[in-house]
Design a protein around this motif. Structure first.
Motif, PDB file in Angstrom:
ATOM      1  N   VAL A  22      19.273  -0.188  -3.859  1.00 60.50           N
ATOM      2  CA  VAL A  22      17.879  -0.208  -4.298  1.00 60.50           C
ATOM      3  C   VAL A  22      17.049   0.545  -3.274  1.00 60.50           C
ATOM      4  N   ILE A  23      16.381   1.614  -3.715  1.00 59.29           N
ATOM      5  CA  ILE A  23      15.510   2.349  -2.804  1.00 59.29           C
ATOM      6  C   ILE A  23      14.053   1.979  -3.094  1.00 59.29           C
ATOM      7  N   ILE A  24      13.263   1.933  -2.022  1.00 62.06           N
ATOM      8  CA  ILE A  24      11.828   1.668  -2.151  1.00 62.06           C
ATOM      9  C   ILE A  24      11.081   2.738  -1.355  1.00 62.06           C
ATOM     10  N   PRO A  25      10.721   3.850  -1.986  1.00 63.41           N
ATOM     11  CA  PRO A  25       9.880   4.838  -1.293  1.00 63.41           C
ATOM     12  C   PRO A  25       8.493   4.236  -1.082  1.00 63.41           C
ATOM     13  N   THR A  26       7.931   4.427   0.107  1.00 59.72           N
ATOM     14  CA  THR A  26       6.645   3.791   0.378  1.00 59.72           C
ATOM     15  C   THR A  26       5.752   4.673   1.241  1.00 59.72           C
ATOM     16  N   TYR A  27       4.448   4.472   1.050  1.00 60.20           N
ATOM     17  CA  TYR A  27       3.466   5.195   1.863  1.00 60.20           C
ATOM     18  C   TYR A  27       2.142   4.434   1.857  1.00 60.20           C
ATOM     19  N   ASN A  28       1.793   3.892   3.010  1.00 66.38           N
ATOM     20  CA  ASN A  28       0.472   3.288   3.248  1.00 66.38           C
ATOM     21  C   ASN A  28       0.088   2.191   2.263  1.00 66.38           C
ATOM     22  N   ARG A  29       1.073   1.369   1.855  1.00 67.75           N
ATOM     23  CA  ARG A  29       0.746   0.239   0.984  1.00 67.75           C
ATOM     24  C   ARG A  29       1.511  -0.996   1.464  1.00 67.75           C
ATOM     25  N   PRO A  30       1.248  -1.461   2.681  1.00 67.71           N
ATOM     26  CA  PRO A  30       2.055  -2.549   3.246  1.00 67.71           C
ATOM     27  C   PRO A  30       2.001  -3.841   2.445  1.00 67.71           C
ATOM     28  N   ASP A  31       0.855  -4.188   1.886  1.00 69.36           N
ATOM     29  CA  ASP A  31       0.768  -5.434   1.127  1.00 69.36           C
ATOM     30  C   ASP A  31       1.590  -5.363  -0.153  1.00 69.36           C
ATOM     31  N   TYR A  32       1.462  -4.255  -0.852  1.00 67.62           N
ATOM     32  CA  TYR A  32       2.271  -4.072  -2.056  1.00 67.62           C
ATOM     33  C   TYR A  32       3.759  -3.974  -1.698  1.00 67.62           C
ATOM     34  N   ASP A  54      10.070   5.165   4.328  1.00 66.24           N
ATOM     35  CA  ASP A  54       8.648   5.273   4.636  1.00 66.24           C
ATOM     36  C   ASP A  54       8.268   6.717   4.912  1.00 66.24           C
ATOM     37  N   ASN A  55       7.257   7.194   4.189  1.00 62.89           N
ATOM     38  CA  ASN A  55       6.861   8.594   4.261  1.00 62.89           C
ATOM     39  C   ASN A  55       5.755   8.811   5.307  1.00 62.89           C
ATOM     40  N   CYS A  56       6.036   8.326   6.534  1.00 54.54           N
ATOM     41  CA  CYS A  56       5.128   8.497   7.670  1.00 54.54           C
ATOM     42  C   CYS A  56       3.780   7.792   7.422  1.00 54.54           C
ATOM     43  N   SER A  57       3.865   6.516   7.047  1.00 50.66           N
ATOM     44  CA  SER A  57       2.647   5.729   6.877  1.00 50.66           C
ATOM     45  C   SER A  57       1.910   5.599   8.206  1.00 50.66           C
ATOM     46  N   SER A  58       0.619   5.413   8.121  1.00 45.55           N
ATOM     47  CA  SER A  58      -0.164   5.253   9.352  1.00 45.55           C
ATOM     48  C   SER A  58       0.218   3.983  10.093  1.00 45.55           C
ATOM     49  N   GLU A  59       0.711   2.983   9.354  1.00 45.10           N
ATOM     50  CA  GLU A  59       1.182   1.738   9.966  1.00 45.10           C
ATOM     51  C   GLU A  59       2.687   1.631   9.775  1.00 45.10           C
TER      52      GLU A  59
END
Length: 337
Positions: A22-32, A54-59
Motif C-alpha cells: 500500500v503506497i501513500i503519496p503525501t504532501y503537506n497534509r499531516p492531519d489527513y 513524502d514529496n518534501c513536505s514542509s513538516e
C-alpha cells in the motif's frame, strides 16, 4: 465481455497470505495523512507493507510515522518536490507485494477493503484488478450520501453487478466505474516505467490502459470499501472557472491518455467513445482558453474537436471565440471538469 460472480474466499493463515503493498503519496497534509495511515494499519488483512512517500513536505512526517510503532510502515522522503506523478510512480517502483494499492493521503480505506478485494485476485490469475464502490466524504471526513449516490450513478457503479468482467476495458476506460483509489492491482500487470510523466494527474487513467489492454478481467465488489474526501485542494474540487491554467493542463493530460488509447488496435471496439471523450477534452481546453482571454489559441482545439464529435457546446464555444473579450466575460458556455 463476460461476467461471472464466482470466486473463492480466502481461507489462508496470515503467514501464507500474499503480500499487499500500500503506497501513500503525501504532501503537506499531516492531519489527513494520519487518518489515511490509520485506516491502512487497521486493515483486517494483515500481510502488508506500507510505503509513505513524502514529496518534501514542509513538516517532516517521520515523527508521525514513528508514532504508529508499526514495522510494516516505511517512509520515503524526497529531498525536493518531484511533482505528483513522479512521487507516486517512485513509490510504486519500491513495492514488493503481489498486489498494490494507492491510498491518497486525504482518503481512507474501510477495515475490510483488502479482505474483500484480494481473494478474487488471488484465486483467479486472469484478473488484473479488483475494485469497489466508495463513499464521498467532506473535508471533515463526514460521509455525504447524496454525493456518494451521485458519483456512483455518474460512473455507472449503481448499475453494475458484483462479479468478474473480462475483458474489463469497456469498464476501465473513458469515465467508467473503475476508480483506482478504490482498487487493488496485480503488480506484475503494470510496468510503472511505462507511465509517461506528461500524463500528470491523469496517471490513473493510464494505469487503466496498461492493465485493460492485457485483455484480462476485473472483479467488482458493490460494497463501499473506501472514503474519497472532497475538499478545496482535492482533485475533484480542482476545476474552477478562475483557475484556467490548471484546467487546461488537466484536460491536456486527458487528451494525451486518449491519444495513447486510440493508437492501440486492441482497443478498437471502444474507439468511438474514446473519440468522443477526446473531443470533449479538446473542447474543454478551448473553453478555458477563451475564459483566459486567449481566443485565437482556443480555435484550433475547438475545430479539431468538431472533426471527431460535433457538439453544441463546441460550436457555441467556437462562435464565442470571435466575440470581443468584454462581451465574452458576460457570457458562459456549459463546462464540466
Amino acid at each position: 465481455m463476460t461476467v461471472s460472480t464466482t470466486h473463492q474466499p480466502l481461507f489462508k493463515t496470515a503467514s501464507t497470505l500474499p503480500l499487499v503493498s500500500v503506497i501513500i503519496p503525501t504532501y503537506n497534509r499531516p492531519d489527513y495523512l494520519k487518518e489515511a495511515l490509520t485506516s491502512v494499519v487497521q486493515q483486517t488483512y494483515p500481510n502488508l507493507e506500507i510505503i509513505v512517500s513524502d514529496n518534501c513536505s514542509s513538516e517532516n512526517p517521520q515523527p508521525l510515522v514513528e508514532s504508529f510503532q508499526d514495522d510494516r510502515i516505511r517512509l520515503i522522503r524526497n529531498e525536493q518536490n518531484l511533482g505528483l506523478i513522479t512521487n507516486t510512480m517512485n513509490a510504486f517502483k519500491q513495492t514488493q507485494g503481489t498486489y498494490v494499492v494507492c491510498v491518497n493521503d486525504d482518503d481512507q480505506l474501510e477495515p475490510d477493503f483488502l479482505a474483500k478485494l484480494v481473494p478474487p485476485l488471488d484465486s483467479n490469475p486472469d484478473l488484473v484488478i479488483a475494485f469497489s464502490d466508495h463513499y464521498m466524504v467532506n473535508a471533515a471526513g463526514e460521509i455525504d450520501l447524496a454525493e456518494t449516490e451521485k458519483f456512483a450513478h455518474q460512473h455507472g457503479r449503481d448499475r453494475l453487478q458484483e462479479g468478474i468482467y473480462q475483458p474489463y476495458w469497456p469498464l476501465g476506460l473513458v469515465g467508467g466505474p473503475v476508480a483506482i483509489c478504490a482498487a487493488v492491482i496485480r503488480r506484475s500487470a503494470v510496468n510503472w516505467n511505462e507511465v509517461p510523466s506528461e500524463v500528470g494527474g491523469a496517471w490513473d487513467m493510464y494505469v487503466h490502459f496498461l492493465t485493460a489492454r492485457t485483455g484480462k478481467g476485473a472483479y467488482y465488489c458493490p460494497d463501499r470499501l473506501m472514503r474519497y474526501r472532497v475538499h478545496p485542494q482535492s482533485h475533484t474540487s480542482s476545476y474552477s472557472a478562475r483557475d484556467t491554467d490548471t484546467n487546461i493542463q488537466r484536460q491536456k493530460s486527458h487528451v494525451l491518455c486518449y491519444e495513447h488509447f486510440l493508437a492501440d488496435d486492441r482497443l478498437t471496439p471502444i474507439h468511438p467513445p474514446i473519440h468522443r471523450a477526446w473531443a470533449h477534452a479538446m473542447t474543454s481546453i478551448g473553453i478555458n482558453l477563451i475564459r483566459a482571454n486567449r481566443p485565437k489559441e482556443a480555435r484550433p482545439y475547438l475545430l479539431q474537436s468538431l472533426t471527431r464529435s460535433p457538439q453544441f457546446r463546441t460550436i457555441a464555444a467556437l462562435l464565442l471565440s470571435f466575440v470581443p473579450p468584454i462581451l465574452t466575460q458576460r457570457s458562459s458556455v456549459s463546462e464540466t471538469a
